[in-house]
Motif scaffolding. Structure first.
Motif, PDB file in Angstrom:
ATOM      1  N   CYS A  48       0.740  -1.151   0.057  1.00 17.37           N
ATOM      2  CA  CYS A  48      -0.139  -0.109   0.153  1.00 17.37           C
ATOM      3  C   CYS A  48       0.994   1.217   0.092  1.00 17.37           C
ATOM      4  N   ASP A  49       0.637   2.289  -1.084  1.00 16.42           N
ATOM      5  CA  ASP A  49       1.231   3.354  -0.929  1.00 16.42           C
ATOM      6  C   ASP A  49       0.404   4.621  -0.955  1.00 16.42           C
ATOM      7  N   MET A  50       0.669   5.749  -0.693  1.00 15.65           N
ATOM      8  CA  MET A  50       0.009   7.001  -1.011  1.00 15.65           C
ATOM      9  C   MET A  50       0.485   7.549  -2.314  1.00 15.65           C
ATOM     10  N   GLU A  51      -0.535   8.243  -3.005  1.00  9.00           N
ATOM     11  CA  GLU A  51      -0.027   9.248  -4.005  1.00  9.00           C
ATOM     12  C   GLU A  51      -0.671  10.630  -3.663  1.00  9.00           C
ATOM     13  N   ALA A  52       0.098  11.617  -3.581  1.00  5.85           N
ATOM     14  CA  ALA A  52      -0.200  12.967  -3.243  1.00  5.85           C
ATOM     15  C   ALA A  52      -0.560  13.681  -4.604  1.00  5.85           C
ATOM     16  N   GLU A  53      -1.678  14.219  -4.770  1.00  5.80           N
ATOM     17  CA  GLU A  53      -2.215  14.805  -6.072  1.00  5.80           C
ATOM     18  C   GLU A  53      -2.853  16.011  -5.979  1.00  5.80           C
ATOM     19  N   ILE A  54      -2.923  16.825  -6.900  1.00  8.19           N
ATOM     20  CA  ILE A  54      -4.015  17.835  -7.012  1.00  8.19           C
ATOM     21  C   ILE A  54      -4.980  17.294  -7.951  1.00  8.19           C
ATOM     22  N   VAL A  55      -6.443  18.052  -7.570  1.00 10.31           N
ATOM     23  CA  VAL A  55      -7.416  17.426  -8.348  1.00 10.31           C
ATOM     24  C   VAL A  55      -8.324  18.811  -8.920  1.00 10.31           C
ATOM     25  N   VAL A  56      -8.810  18.479 -10.074  1.00 16.62           N
ATOM     26  CA  VAL A  56      -9.997  19.589 -10.365  1.00 16.62           C
ATOM     27  C   VAL A  56     -11.494  18.969 -10.409  1.00 16.62           C
ATOM     28  N   VAL A  57     -12.419  19.763 -10.173  1.00 16.63           N
ATOM     29  CA  VAL A  57     -13.825  19.316 -10.701  1.00 16.63           C
ATOM     30  C   VAL A  57     -14.178  20.114 -11.919  1.00 16.63           C
ATOM     31  N   THR A  58     -14.712  19.534 -12.712  1.00 19.65           N
ATOM     32  CA  THR A  58     -15.256  20.154 -13.928  1.00 19.65           C
ATOM     33  C   THR A  58     -16.831  20.386 -13.953  1.00 19.65           C
ATOM     34  N   GLY A  59     -17.131  21.303 -14.872  1.00 21.02           N
ATOM     35  CA  GLY A  59     -18.502  21.493 -15.204  1.00 21.02           C
ATOM     36  C   GLY A  59     -18.780  20.762 -16.460  1.00 21.02           C
ATOM     37  N   ASP A  60     -19.782  21.092 -17.045  1.00 21.83           N
ATOM     38  CA  ASP A  60     -20.042  20.246 -18.440  1.00 21.83           C
ATOM     39  C   ASP A  60     -18.971  20.779 -19.531  1.00 21.83           C
TER      40      ASP A  60
END
Lengths: 335, 335
Positions: free
Chosen positions: B135-147
């Motif tokens: 088991c490993d972590m992966e730290a990331e940035i995310v975005v949430v989109t519109g349509d």
């Protein structure tokens, strides 16, 4: 019980459909959407079943059900995971490119996560921007699950199957090799999939649903001509219990997850690759498979992939030749 | 504006959170869930912003915001597609196993579809059934989109970014080689991911959000010790406009889709692989990367993957050392 979602907003309007698909009764006074019904299935199913019985007995107002008014039963879903239960299909595809089938493929299911934010209705067009992408249909069986605990056994997994239906898992064949070569699965090569107008509970399928397999032929027509008549329970290496258990090995699976069988594919009666329907065989559930056969037998793939104007029809009949799930019928449109 | 979902039912209860994350105001009288807000963003955003201003100005009743009360901002989503914007990370992973990095990886983003039916809150445990899974972590940035329309250009794609946040994309490293060898991407090797308590609109990030990149360091701690301080805007080959356009090439992308950057990863100041923080470097956002460095430099991977009791913390601070999104802080629990 058979359920559908009429086109309405992002998630459709839940209706109960008569067993012969001729009539529907609005179910939105019980629960507005199919996802909401699946979220609270044990509590709501009895009310939906009562409505279905009343509809069959003509005891309530009813409306004509038109398949073209149906959105996908789940117009968007929280999960769409597609297996590859018909290893015959996988073996053919690999044989055509000279690749061996690893022995593990007979015991360890292939599965990919697909996009589930935009699932198409049965009569929605296939929007194709570039014919060079190599657009193909893939006719499959799907199930929708309830909440599945992590580590469920294949045997126990059957009890979490809430609904059964059909999918056209549209594939862009010419984008697949480069995408799979990157090793992270399908993204661009799998545009929006389309689903049968109606999903049915396993008990509504009677003897057609046994051992986590659909015991009927999947009828695939291309431009009005029979293209495939593979029997979904034949040559099915992994039943849906195995596929669900595969997905749930390392995490729980939540209600409303759609799991696909992969392209239904039969060997020929002689044990070799399937023959076209015109040669007395059961044909194919995707064009790629026919092209593989062409390559193996003649060295050339001659049947083209889908072009604008082509029509794909996917249906399953009962013994009386009545549709069970309604038909997926899609025309390719420049998009 | 900053938004969170308090734990409540399957989809949480939408709240507006103060800029300093100390307070929240219930937003469910405007719209009950974040997904519903994203479904009708242009109409609802002004009302949510008004609520956020009233909260900042102490003009309405407010409650203490506790990060451990937060579910994932989207506790389930219709899409979770994770890119690999930090090609440095990909190159290291391949170098450690003696594989060349294809030249195309610098121009064509890697991306996989992940499971999105069960997204974890920032303080939820990492349930690990078998430590041998790696088991490993992966730290990331995310975005949430519109349509997002099909075929959107990378430049235009920026305008469809509604929210920005953090993810711990938990990976089971020892299941990955066999799964990727099958060619269909990740299924069992990616259990449920966890998200920051709060997602922020791009405008709330001011100068920290430019060119589709987060211009701050991603602070990753392992068992209370600094493990990674990579700057998310450095060595980021593909900005979020490129990643969204990649996903939308062959189909539209619907509101509420979460898109990830892939593991944030920086080279060392000397241009070589990143050094551990203890050696003055910026460290790593996952254990695997440190193990790769160990293998390249010493021949042996010595740092173990996560075991029961280990704690991972992922956070981003502003210049005043205040958290922007709240911290993901997860403990590994036998599950």
């Amino acid at each position: 019980m058979k359920l559908a979602s009429l086109k309405h907003g992002r998630d459709g309007q839940l209706v109960v459909v008569s067993n012969d698909l001729a009539w529907y009764a609005d179910a939105s006074h019980i629960v507005p959407t199919l996802q909401a019904a699946l979220d609270n299935w044990d509590q709501l199913k009895p009310y939906l079943e009562l409505l279905a019985r009343e509809l069959e007995h003509d005891a309530i107002p009813k409306e004509r059900f038109h398949e073209h008014d149906a959105a996908a039963p789940l117009p968007r879903a929280y999960q769409w995971a597609d297996g590859s239960a018909y290893v015959n299909h996988v073996e053919l595809v690999r044989k055509a490119r000279g690749a061996e089938l690893p022995e593990s493929f007979w015991t360890d299911p292939l599965m990919y996560q697909g996009g589930s934010d935009d699932l198409q209705g049965a009569r929605d067009p296939i929007l194709l921007k570039d014919v060079a992408w190599g657009c193909d249909m893939e006719a499959e069986i799907v199930v929708v699950t309830g909440d599945v605990p992590q580590g469920v056994s294949p045997d126990d997994a059957h009890s979490y199957i809430r609904l059964v239906g059909l999918v056209n898992d549209v594939s862009l064949r010419n984008l697949i090799p480069d995408e799979l070569a990157k090793g992270f699965g399908f993204v661009q090569s799998k545009p929006a999939s389309a689903f049968s107008p109606v999903f049915a509970t396993p008990d509504a399928l009677g003897a057609y649903w046994q051992d986590g397999k659909l015991h009927r032929a999947l009828m695939v027509d291309l431009n009005g001509q029979p293209f495939g008549r593979a029997v979904a329970s034949d040559d099915c290496t992994f039943d849906f219990g195995v596929l669900i258990a595969h997905l749930a090995k390392t995490r729980r699976v939540r209600a409303g997850s759609i799991i696909g069988s992969g392209t239904v594919s039969n060997r020929d009666a002689d044990g070799g690759p399937g023959k076209p329907i015109s040669e007395g065989g059961r044909g194919y559930s995707c064009i790629a498979e026919l092209r593989m056969i062409e390559k193996i037998t003649t060295g050339d793939m001659t049947t083209p992939f889908l072009k604008v104007g082509d029509t794909v029809r996917i249906d399953v009949h009962d013994e009386r030749e009545h549709t069970i799930f309604g038909a997926i019928e899609q025309t390719v449109v420049a998009g």
